[in-house]
Design a protein around this motif. Structure first.
Motif, PDB file in Angstrom:
ATOM      1  N   ILE A  63       0.808  -1.220   0.000  1.00 45.58           N
ATOM      2  CA  ILE A  63       0.000   0.000   0.000  1.00 45.58           C
ATOM      3  C   ILE A  63       0.838   1.264   0.000  1.00 45.58           C
ATOM      4  N   GLY A  80      -2.595   5.110   1.365  1.00 47.68           N
ATOM      5  CA  GLY A  80      -2.388   3.809   1.989  1.00 47.68           C
ATOM      6  C   GLY A  80      -3.545   3.392   2.878  1.00 47.68           C
ATOM      7  N   GLN A 138      -6.311   2.189   0.551  1.00 44.13           N
ATOM      8  CA  GLN A 138      -5.985   0.885  -0.025  1.00 44.13           C
ATOM      9  C   GLN A 138      -6.071  -0.228   1.005  1.00 44.13           C
ATOM     10  N   THR A 139      -5.703   0.064   2.246  1.00 50.68           N
ATOM     11  CA  THR A 139      -5.803  -0.962   3.288  1.00 50.68           C
ATOM     12  C   THR A 139      -7.235  -1.408   3.489  1.00 50.68           C
ATOM     13  N   ARG A 187      -8.371  -3.480   0.411  1.00 46.54           N
ATOM     14  CA  ARG A 187      -7.795  -4.821   0.307  1.00 46.54           C
ATOM     15  C   ARG A 187      -8.229  -5.728   1.454  1.00 46.54           C
ATOM     16  N   ASN A 188      -8.588  -5.147   2.580  1.00 46.93           N
ATOM     17  CA  ASN A 188      -8.999  -5.946   3.745  1.00 46.93           C
ATOM     18  C   ASN A 188     -10.364  -5.467   4.226  1.00 46.93           C
ATOM     19  N   PRO A 248      -3.488  -5.752  10.005  1.00 49.96           N
ATOM     20  CA  PRO A 248      -3.659  -5.760   8.541  1.00 49.96           C
ATOM     21  C   PRO A 248      -2.972  -4.603   7.841  1.00 49.96           C
ATOM     22  N   VAL A 249      -2.815  -3.466   8.512  1.00 52.49           N
ATOM     23  CA  VAL A 249      -2.102  -2.345   7.892  1.00 52.49           C
ATOM     24  C   VAL A 249      -0.627  -2.683   7.714  1.00 52.49           C
ATOM     25  N   SER A 271      -0.272  -5.274   5.010  1.00 51.71           N
ATOM     26  CA  SER A 271      -0.542  -4.747   3.670  1.00 51.71           C
ATOM     27  C   SER A 271       0.647  -3.987   3.108  1.00 51.71           C
ATOM     28  N   SER A 299      -6.554   3.184  10.293  1.00 48.33           N
ATOM     29  CA  SER A 299      -5.520   2.921   9.293  1.00 48.33           C
ATOM     30  C   SER A 299      -4.525   4.072   9.225  1.00 48.33           C
TER      31      SER A 299
END
Length: 421
Positions: free
Chosen positions: A80, A94, A97-98, A101-102, A180-181, A184, A363
């Motif tokens: 990301i 970012g 995008q995080t 994607r999650n 998850p961040v 990623s 995030s």
């Protein structure tokens, strides 16, 4: 008496014809220029360039890089964000995008917490809505006043308790959702079950941190309230002039401490620290970066608030005219039913909006933490090593790295430096 040297001797060969000038050609790499040779077009312009290869467009003017300086190579971006200290725009991108994607992991976790607290808040609001109105002529006895004020005070205490519970759950979830961040950043997706499995050992330290922050906030505001009461009691109405600067100063102190401890949940989760060690780690990481962190946090909170208000404004405007349009002569029971339905719908919309906003703000806070570690600890180097080796694909990037003392050294070559903004 000696004669001047004419510059020509017969033993040197014939004299060159008059008017002929020597022509220089382009020298070959490693060779001396020859008289009368023609320029060799397409020859390498600098060592290492192949014959006939195009000029590198990344250098100013299309020419070769300066002699002795390495060629600039952009940092890799496997996930990301690029693996270097981040700009503000890269933090925002970012975070988006995080979540994309999650989505199930981050939005689902935030939605569960918001749904639980939103349902409790709705129940408390409905309880206050169903209370009787105070008598027109006032209370005739103390028992009558207690019968009316007792449920209101209970409902108010319930709302306060729900707010405190929300603060605790959000602090815990902020620490969990940094996983998850971080993953990623290396383009490693994280499932809902995997996230909570990786955070299982950090739940109790996060609970301790949330409880400590909650207790500290309560003590802070209780002390402020007692101090304000003492000022008003001792000085009377004139004491009100001191309350405004006192309240403003208390707000500034609270925001300053909040910003200094912003990344404590992320530090506890990623670096496996204790409660007080996590607080100290956050305090050290934010040193020298307070204004930058405060600006990013304030702007993100403003954006989330504006977007949420824009979405909820049409619903609020519609709720005021639903009863008058569809049931202009409705009775008290119908008005109550309509109000309850609109309250529930509004609460559902608010829960969805707040879940998305909380996931985005979390995030951003996690990326701020990673950015601070890249600047001070060289976390980007550790992430590059993990990217190249493929080590620990199911773990948390940065978890095994011990924090280094002191700030990250400034690079000697500005072309390979990192941003400061």
């Amino acid at each position: 008496m000696s004669q001047p040297d004419p510059g020509y001797r017969p033993e040197q060969g014939p004299r060159p014809p008059w008017g002929a000038q020597p022509q220089w050609g382009a020298p070959q790499p490693g060779a001396q220029p020859q008289w009368g040779s023609q320029p060799q077009w397409g020859a390498p312009q600098y060592p290492g360039q192949a014959w006939g290869a195009p000029i590198d467009p990344r250098w100013p003017g299309g020419g070769p890089p300066p002699y002795g300086q390495p060629r600039y190579v952009a940092p890799p971006k496997p996930g990301i964000v690029p693996l270097r200290p981040l700009f503000f725009g890269e933090i925002m991108d970012g975070a988006f995008q995080t979540i994309r994607r999650n989505a199930k992991t981050m939005f689902g976790s935030a939605l569960i917490v918001r749904a639980v607290t939103g349902a409790l808040s709705t129940v408390a609001a409905l309880g206050m809505l169903g209370m009787v109105r105070p008598p027109v002529g006032g209370f005739t006895s103390q028992d009558e006043a207690m019968r009316y004020l007792g449920p209101i005070m209970s409902a108010s205490a319930g709302i306060l308790g729900i707010s405190l519970l929300t603060m605790v759950l959000e602090a815990i979830l902020q620490g969990v959702m940094v996983i998850p961040v971080a993953r990623s950043a290396l383009n490693r997706p994280t499932g809902f079950k995997q996230m909570w499995s990786l955070a299982r050992s950090r739940i109790w330290p996060l609970v301790g941190l949330a409880s400590l922050l909650l207790a500290g906030s309560l003590v802070f505001f209780v002390v402020l309230f007692v101090l304000a009461a003492l000022i008003l009691t001792g000085l009377g109405p004139a004491g009100a002039l001191l309350l405004l600067p006192l309240g403003f100063g208390a707000l500034v102190v609270f925001i300053w401490i909040y910003t200094k401890l912003l990344v404590a949940p992320a530090a506890i989760t990623v670096e496996e620290l204790g409660v007080f060690a996590g607080l100290g780690r956050s305090w050290a990481l934010t040193t020298g970066n307070w204004w930058r962190i405060f600006g990013i946090t304030l702007l993100v909170a403003f954006m989330v608030g504006i977007i949420g208000s824009v979405i909820q404004i049409p619903l609020s405007m519609a709720s005021g005219g639903v009863t008058s349009v569809f049931a202009p002569h409705a009775g008290a029971s119908q008005v109550t039913t309509t109000t309850i339905v609109l309250l529930v719908v509004s609460q559902v919309v608010a829960v969805l909006i707040s879940a998305v906003g909380f996931a985005f703000q979390t995030s951003v806070a996690a990326l701020i933490y990673m950015d601070l570690r890249m600047r001070r600890d060289g976390l980007d180097v550790e992430l590059l090593r993990l990217l190249e080796s493929g080590e620990d694909p199911d773990g948390v990037p940065g978890r095994r790295r011990a924090p280094q003392a002191g700030p990250r050294p400034w690079p000697s070559n500005p072309a390979q430096g990192f941003p400061t903004g």
